[in-house]
Design a protein around this motif. Structure first.
Motif, short mmCIF file in Angstrom:
data_model
loop_
_atom_site.label_atom_id
_atom_site.label_comp_id
_atom_site.label_asym_id
_atom_site.label_seq_id
_atom_site.Cartn_x
_atom_site.Cartn_y
_atom_site.Cartn_z
N ALA A 5 48.32 37.05 43.67
CA ALA A 5 48.46 37.31 42.69
C ALA A 5 48.67 37.55 41.23
CB ALA A 5 47.65 38.82 42.98
N ASP A 6 50.12 37.63 42.11
CA ASP A 6 51.72 37.75 41.04
C ASP A 6 52.37 36.28 40.51
OD1 ASP A 6 51.61 40.39 40.84
OD2 ASP A 6 53.51 40.37 42.44
N ALA A 7 51.31 35.35 40.92
CA ALA A 7 51.29 34.11 40.80
C ALA A 7 49.98 33.50 39.66
CB ALA A 7 51.92 33.05 41.88
N ILE A 8 49.36 34.66 39.48
CA ILE A 8 48.40 33.46 39.03
C ILE A 8 48.29 33.95 37.26
CG2 ILE A 8 45.58 34.14 38.32
CD1 ILE A 8 45.59 35.01 41.18
N ARG A 9 48.82 32.36 36.36
CA ARG A 9 48.51 32.95 35.16
C ARG A 9 47.22 33.00 34.35
NH1 ARG A 9 54.19 32.13 32.79
NH2 ARG A 9 52.70 30.53 31.18
N ILE A 10 46.92 33.41 33.51
CA ILE A 10 45.81 33.03 32.69
C ILE A 10 45.85 32.70 31.10
CG2 ILE A 10 43.64 33.46 31.86
CD1 ILE A 10 42.88 35.03 34.31
N THR A 11 45.44 31.71 30.46
CA THR A 11 46.28 31.70 29.16
C THR A 11 44.97 31.75 27.89
OG1 THR A 11 46.59 29.41 29.20
CG2 THR A 11 48.51 30.49 29.89
N GLY A 12 45.25 31.70 27.10
CA GLY A 12 44.53 31.62 25.84
C GLY A 12 45.08 31.64 24.80
N ALA A 64 41.75 29.59 28.95
CA ALA A 64 41.97 28.68 30.04
C ALA A 64 42.30 29.90 31.42
CB ALA A 64 42.52 28.02 29.85
N THR A 65 40.92 29.43 31.97
CA THR A 65 41.41 30.00 33.64
C THR A 65 40.72 29.45 34.47
OG1 THR A 65 39.25 30.68 34.49
CG2 THR A 65 40.17 32.05 32.83
N PRO A 66 41.32 29.33 35.93
CA PRO A 66 41.00 28.12 36.67
C PRO A 66 39.77 28.05 37.14
CG PRO A 66 42.77 29.62 38.22
CD PRO A 66 42.03 30.10 36.34
N GLY A 67 39.23 28.28 36.64
CA GLY A 67 37.44 28.20 36.32
C GLY A 67 36.69 27.73 35.57
N GLY A 68 37.43 27.51 33.81
CA GLY A 68 36.82 26.82 32.49
C GLY A 68 37.84 27.45 31.63
N TYR A 69 37.55 26.91 30.55
CA TYR A 69 37.64 27.87 29.18
C TYR A 69 36.62 28.69 28.45
CZ TYR A 69 41.56 24.21 28.69
OH TYR A 69 42.53 23.60 28.85
N TYR A 70 36.94 29.49 28.05
CA TYR A 70 35.54 30.51 28.10
C TYR A 70 36.14 30.96 26.22
CZ TYR A 70 34.52 30.39 32.88
OH TYR A 70 34.27 30.58 33.98
N GLU A 71 35.30 31.37 25.55
CA GLU A 71 35.04 31.74 23.55
C GLU A 71 35.56 33.28 24.00
OE1 GLU A 71 33.91 30.94 19.81
OE2 GLU A 71 32.63 29.27 21.55
N ILE A 72 36.28 33.98 23.49
CA ILE A 72 36.64 35.06 23.48
C ILE A 72 35.58 35.81 22.47
CG2 ILE A 72 37.67 37.05 23.39
CD1 ILE A 72 40.21 35.04 24.09
N PRO A 73 34.59 36.45 22.70
CA PRO A 73 33.51 37.47 21.76
C PRO A 73 34.59 38.05 20.86
CG PRO A 73 33.19 38.31 23.78
CD PRO A 73 34.20 37.09 24.15
N HIS A 74 34.38 38.87 19.64
CA HIS A 74 34.92 39.34 18.54
C HIS A 74 34.64 40.54 18.93
CE1 HIS A 74 37.02 40.31 15.23
NE2 HIS A 74 36.45 40.68 14.62
N ASP A 75 33.69 41.30 19.49
CA ASP A 75 34.19 42.47 19.86
C ASP A 75 33.99 42.42 21.54
OD1 ASP A 75 32.72 45.02 20.22
OD2 ASP A 75 30.60 44.85 19.92
N PRO A 76 34.86 43.35 21.60
CA PRO A 76 35.64 43.61 22.52
C PRO A 76 34.88 44.34 23.66
CG PRO A 76 36.86 45.26 21.54
CD PRO A 76 36.13 44.32 20.55
N HIS A 77 33.44 45.22 23.63
CA HIS A 77 32.68 46.22 23.06
C HIS A 77 31.32 44.80 24.14
CE1 HIS A 77 36.00 49.16 23.92
NE2 HIS A 77 36.01 48.99 22.58
N ALA A 90 38.41 39.29 38.76
CA ALA A 90 38.11 38.93 39.83
C ALA A 90 39.76 37.70 39.59
CB ALA A 90 36.84 38.26 39.36
N GLU A 91 39.65 37.26 38.89
CA GLU A 91 40.66 36.21 38.54
C GLU A 91 41.88 36.86 39.26
OE1 GLU A 91 40.57 32.47 38.63
OE2 GLU A 91 38.70 32.37 37.59
N LEU A 92 42.66 37.65 38.35
CA LEU A 92 43.79 38.03 38.62
C LEU A 92 43.97 38.59 39.71
CD1 LEU A 92 44.68 39.21 34.93
CD2 LEU A 92 45.44 36.82 36.22
N HIS A 93 43.10 38.52 40.17
CA HIS A 93 42.78 40.14 41.88
C HIS A 93 41.91 39.12 43.14
CE1 HIS A 93 43.56 42.84 38.96
NE2 HIS A 93 44.28 43.57 39.31
N PRO A 94 42.41 37.99 43.41
CA PRO A 94 41.97 37.72 44.08
C PRO A 94 41.75 37.92 45.42
CG PRO A 94 44.04 36.48 44.35
CD PRO A 94 43.95 37.25 43.13
#
Length: 96
Positions: A5-12, A64-77, A90-94
């Motif tokens: 899990a420490d090797a997984i990096r997700i960028t954005g 960007a995740t290993p599964g693809g690119y995702y748009e981030i919604p403006h409202d975090p809730h 789930a990606e960061l805790h396989p």
């Protein structure tokens, strides 16, 4: 083969700033890092004393995740944001 899990990096690219998520992070930590500009710390002047510059709202915030690119919604809730956080978690805790 198990994934460390420490090797997984997700960028954005969020609000014009590059972000990197690497595990393990809690769901609250993920929310704070992805929606950093809405946290109290983001409203403070940066380390060199300059205030946060306005963001061009026409630019898309993406992650960007290993599964693809995702748009981030403006409202975090929003429901979409919760689903994105669950997926990032789930990606960061396989192993879980």
């Amino acid at each position: 083969m198990a994934t460390d899990a420490d090797a997984i990096r997700i960028t954005g690219k969020v609000q014009g700033r590059d972000i990197i998520l690497s595990g393990p992070l809690s769901k609250d930590e993920i929310r704070d890092r992805v929606w950093w500009w809405q946290t109290p710390d983001a409203r403070e002047p940066h380390e060199h004393g300059e205030a946060q510059h306005p963001h061009d709202e026409s630019a898309r915030d993406v992650i960007a995740t290993p599964g693809g690119y995702y748009e981030i919604p403006h409202d975090p809730h929003a429901r979409e944001a919760s689903e994105l956080i669950d997926m990032l978690y789930a990606e960061l805790h396989p192993a879980e």
